[in-house]
Enzyme design. Structure first.
Site, PDB file in Angstrom:
ATOM      1  N   ASP A 197     -19.414 -56.642  -8.077  1.00 32.45           N
ATOM      2  CA  ASP A 197     -20.300 -57.473  -8.903  1.00 32.45           C
ATOM      3  C   ASP A 197     -19.426 -58.347  -9.788  1.00 32.45           C
ATOM      4  O   ASP A 197     -19.314 -58.132 -10.993  1.00 32.45           O
ATOM      5  CB  ASP A 197     -21.224 -56.583  -9.745  1.00 32.45           C
ATOM      6  CG  ASP A 197     -22.277 -57.378 -10.504  1.00 32.45           C
ATOM      7  OD1 ASP A 197     -22.338 -58.615 -10.330  1.00 32.45           O
ATOM      8  OD2 ASP A 197     -23.033 -56.767 -11.290  1.00 32.45           O
TER       9      ASP A 197
ATOM     10  N   GLU B  94     -12.587 -52.117 -14.090  1.00 24.87           N
ATOM     11  CA  GLU B  94     -13.065 -53.239 -14.913  1.00 24.87           C
ATOM     12  C   GLU B  94     -11.950 -53.677 -15.856  1.00 24.87           C
ATOM     13  O   GLU B  94     -11.168 -52.849 -16.345  1.00 24.87           O
ATOM     14  CB  GLU B  94     -14.301 -52.779 -15.702  1.00 24.87           C
ATOM     15  CG  GLU B  94     -14.709 -53.624 -16.872  1.00 24.87           C
ATOM     16  CD  GLU B  94     -15.215 -54.988 -16.486  1.00 24.87           C
ATOM     17  OE1 GLU B  94     -14.870 -55.954 -17.190  1.00 24.87           O
ATOM     18  OE2 GLU B  94     -15.948 -55.083 -15.483  1.00 24.87           O
TER      19      GLU B  94
ATOM     20  N   CYS C 112     -33.763 -73.123 -21.197  1.00 27.42           N
ATOM     21  CA  CYS C 112     -34.476 -72.865 -19.934  1.00 27.42           C
ATOM     22  C   CYS C 112     -34.999 -74.210 -19.415  1.00 27.42           C
ATOM     23  O   CYS C 112     -35.943 -74.764 -19.961  1.00 27.42           O
ATOM     24  CB  CYS C 112     -35.595 -71.853 -20.109  1.00 27.42           C
ATOM     25  SG  CYS C 112     -36.531 -71.949 -21.630  1.00 27.42           S
TER      26      CYS C 112
ATOM     27  N   CYS D  56     -33.718 -78.527 -26.165  1.00 27.51           N
ATOM     28  CA  CYS D  56     -32.954 -77.290 -26.012  1.00 27.51           C
ATOM     29  C   CYS D  56     -32.587 -77.113 -24.540  1.00 27.51           C
ATOM     30  O   CYS D  56     -33.383 -77.404 -23.647  1.00 27.51           O
ATOM     31  CB  CYS D  56     -33.794 -76.107 -26.489  1.00 27.51           C
ATOM     32  SG  CYS D  56     -33.106 -74.490 -26.094  1.00 27.51           S
TER      33      CYS D  56
ATOM     34  N   CYS E 266     -43.063 -74.573 -24.297  1.00 26.28           N
ATOM     35  CA  CYS E 266     -42.132 -74.593 -25.429  1.00 26.28           C
ATOM     36  C   CYS E 266     -42.069 -75.973 -26.067  1.00 26.28           C
ATOM     37  O   CYS E 266     -41.868 -76.982 -25.386  1.00 26.28           O
ATOM     38  CB  CYS E 266     -40.746 -74.175 -24.970  1.00 26.28           C
ATOM     39  SG  CYS E 266     -39.531 -74.104 -26.310  1.00 26.28           S
TER      40      CYS E 266
ATOM     41  N   CYS F 229     -24.149 -63.391  -9.362  1.00 27.17           N
ATOM     42  CA  CYS F 229     -24.992 -64.315 -10.131  1.00 27.17           C
ATOM     43  C   CYS F 229     -24.678 -65.755  -9.756  1.00 27.17           C
ATOM     44  O   CYS F 229     -25.199 -66.687 -10.371  1.00 27.17           O
ATOM     45  CB  CYS F 229     -24.800 -64.101 -11.626  1.00 27.17           C
ATOM     46  SG  CYS F 229     -23.107 -64.386 -12.189  1.00 27.17           S
TER      47      CYS F 229
ATOM     48  N   TYR G  70     -15.414 -54.391 -10.742  1.00 27.04           N
ATOM     49  CA  TYR G  70     -16.047 -55.157 -11.825  1.00 27.04           C
ATOM     50  C   TYR G  70     -17.248 -54.358 -12.365  1.00 27.04           C
ATOM     51  O   TYR G  70     -18.362 -54.854 -12.465  1.00 27.04           O
ATOM     52  CB  TYR G  70     -16.518 -56.534 -11.349  1.00 27.04           C
ATOM     53  CG  TYR G  70     -15.534 -57.304 -10.502  1.00 27.04           C
ATOM     54  CD1 TYR G  70     -14.585 -58.143 -11.068  1.00 27.04           C
ATOM     55  CD2 TYR G  70     -15.550 -57.200  -9.106  1.00 27.04           C
ATOM     56  CE1 TYR G  70     -13.686 -58.849 -10.281  1.00 27.04           C
ATOM     57  CE2 TYR G  70     -14.658 -57.907  -8.306  1.00 27.04           C
ATOM     58  CZ  TYR G  70     -13.731 -58.727  -8.904  1.00 27.04           C
ATOM     59  OH  TYR G  70     -12.844 -59.427  -8.121  1.00 27.04           O
TER      60      TYR G  70
END
Length: 475
Positions: free
Chosen positions: A405, A356, A85, A82, A76, A432, A335
């Site tokens: 989750d 949720e 990533c 940026c 990239c 996550c 969730y």
């Protein structure tokens, strides 16, 4: 008399040894831990100290003396500026290694949990072009690159940008010409909208002065349909030229993007960047359709959905498989979001209860259940961390399996207490953020053993990782 400028502190020949959980490289200098953004284990560098703490320094790379064998050339042109990533310079196999090692360190060293088994990685075969949703911002404050500033040429387009925020700068947008995380067609859409908007003199939104017409461009993609949805978010239309631009860009994209299934014009008339007042479909359907484990999901313009289309089936499939649901089981999905786990799990269970906080997500979950003819899922809006959560959940039938989750912050104590008192056979904890997952699992070991952990790489070229932990009731 002017104050003296502090002299820069440069650490010479610093050897980079590892990468920490947040993706920042780590070296040591005279017993002081040095966190260095942009470095790779195996590098030998000069590091410039940006922030000095008692036990650690925050640094950036000043010069690389020896390049690590694990370094690769980032594809990239925006890499390093940026913040989208940050691991493009690290070989993909090594990305997987450090993500897995960080999970193991969090559970073993920090949480002091004995895990039965760390399962083989579930990794992405698509290292680029995997995202099914990208959100870009318009700005009247374009970030000027070092190359532009170094030139003597007059800069005429600094008041119009469409791209991504720079790390730590809410007020500056970097023009993105080619984002490697999205499909090539999405980049065509991105550049066409920028070109046409600038060409006809549309004003970009000024985030501090709160004026300007164009605010955001969102591009969504369905792998199942091979189709795109384009969402143009603007301030309220105030003149004919603004109305004409919205119509013209819609027609232009219809002409050049044959698989654009939907074009949506959304209004945001507030100072809040994510507040949508209303939206109107100017072309095509109001939703895309994605297929996950035999269930079709309608994805409306602003609904949440996992962003890696290629990993959706293996990821959700592993969660449901890990739950080991039996035909007469009651399953709680806490969730639950739009039901991306609940609905596939319902194929194996007697009943699934999805809870949720988000009303719009529950509305999508109910709509998706009806769309698929699924009748053994019950979805309810509930603030799981609210004061009424325990009483509300106690009204549900006792669960055999619980799937959680949670957001990155993890589970609050009231939900930990509910899980411990449930005495369900198995808990599947999807996260996550392995740091909060490890913390929460340590609290659950009062009654549960962590049988296995499966790392799932949903986000190549970033330090982010999903983790599926299986907890079984201690008999």
């Amino acid at each position: 008399m002017p104050s003296k400028r502090k002299k820069d502190i440069i650490i010479r020949d610093l050897s980079i040894e590892a990468i920490g959980f947040e993706g920042v490289a780590v070296g040591r200098h005279e017993e002081i831990v040095c966190f260095v953004k942009g470095a790779v284990p195996g590098d030998v560098i000069d590091a410039k100290v940006k922030r000095k703490k008692k036990k650690y320094y925050e640094c950036r790379v000043e010069h690389i003396h020896e390049f690590s064998a694990d370094r690769v050339e980032p594809p990239c042109i925006h890499f390093g500026v940026c913040g989208g990533c940050t691991w493009q310079q690290l070989d993909y196999d090594k990305q997987l290694y450090w993500k897995r090692r960080n999970i193991e360190d969090l559970f073993r060293r920090i949480a002091k949990i004995e895990v039965g088994e760390y399962l083989p990685y579930l990794y992405s075969e698509h290292m680029y072009g995997y995202r099914n949703k990208m959100e870009f911002s318009f700005s009247a404050n374009r970030w000027l690159t070092d190359e532009e500033i170094a030139k003597d040429d007059e800069i005429t387009d600094k008041n119009f940008a469409l791209g991504l925020h720079l790390p730590g700068r809410f007020d500056k947008i970097l023009n993105i010409e080619n984002c490697h995380l999205q499909q090539d067609t999405a980049n065509i859409i991105l550049n066409e909208v920028r070109t046409q908007g600038s060409k006809v003199g549309m004003s970009a939104y000024h985030v501090t002065k709160h004026h300007g017409f164009l605010r955001h461009l969102t591009i969504r993609y369905s792998l199942a349909q091979d189709a795109f949805m384009v969402i143009l978010t603007t301030a309220e239309i105030s003149n004919d030229s603004e109305m004409k631009f919205v119509d013209d860009i819609c027609q232009r994209l219809i002409e050049i993007i044959p698989n654009m299934k939907s074009f949506v014009h959304a209004l945001n008339i507030s100072h809040n960047a994510v507040m949508i007042e209303s939206y109107k479909v100017l072309h095509g359907d109001e939703y895309l359709v994605e297929s996950v484990c035999g269930v079709e999901f309608r994805i409306s313009p602003f609904s949440f959905f996992q962003t890696n289309s290629y990993m959706l089936n293996p990821f959700i499939g592993k969660i449901v498989e890990s739950a080991a649901i039996r035909a007469d089981d009651i399953v709680w999905d806490l969730y639950c979001g739009t039901g991306s786990i609940s609905l596939p799990a319902s194929k194996s269970a007697k009943l699934v209860y999805g809870l949720e906080l988000s009303e719009s997500s529950i509305a999508d979950a109910k709509a998706n259940a009806e769309f698929n003819g699924i009748e053994n899922c019950v979805f309810s809006v509930l603030d799981l961390h609210g004061k009424n959560a325990t009483e509300s959940i106690s009204q549900l039938p006792s669960p055999d399996v619980i799937i959680v989750d949670p957001p990155r912050a993890g589970i609050q104590q009231n939900i930990i207490d509910i899980l411990l008192s449930s005495d369900c056979r198995r808990i599947v904890y999807v996260s996550c953020n392995p740091a909060t997952q490890a913390r929460d699992c340590a609290l659950l070991t009062e009654k549960y053993s962590v049988t296995s952990i499966l790392p799932v790489d949903m986000f190549p070229q970033t330090y982010h990782i999903e983790s599926i932990a299986i907890l079984d009731l201690i008999k």
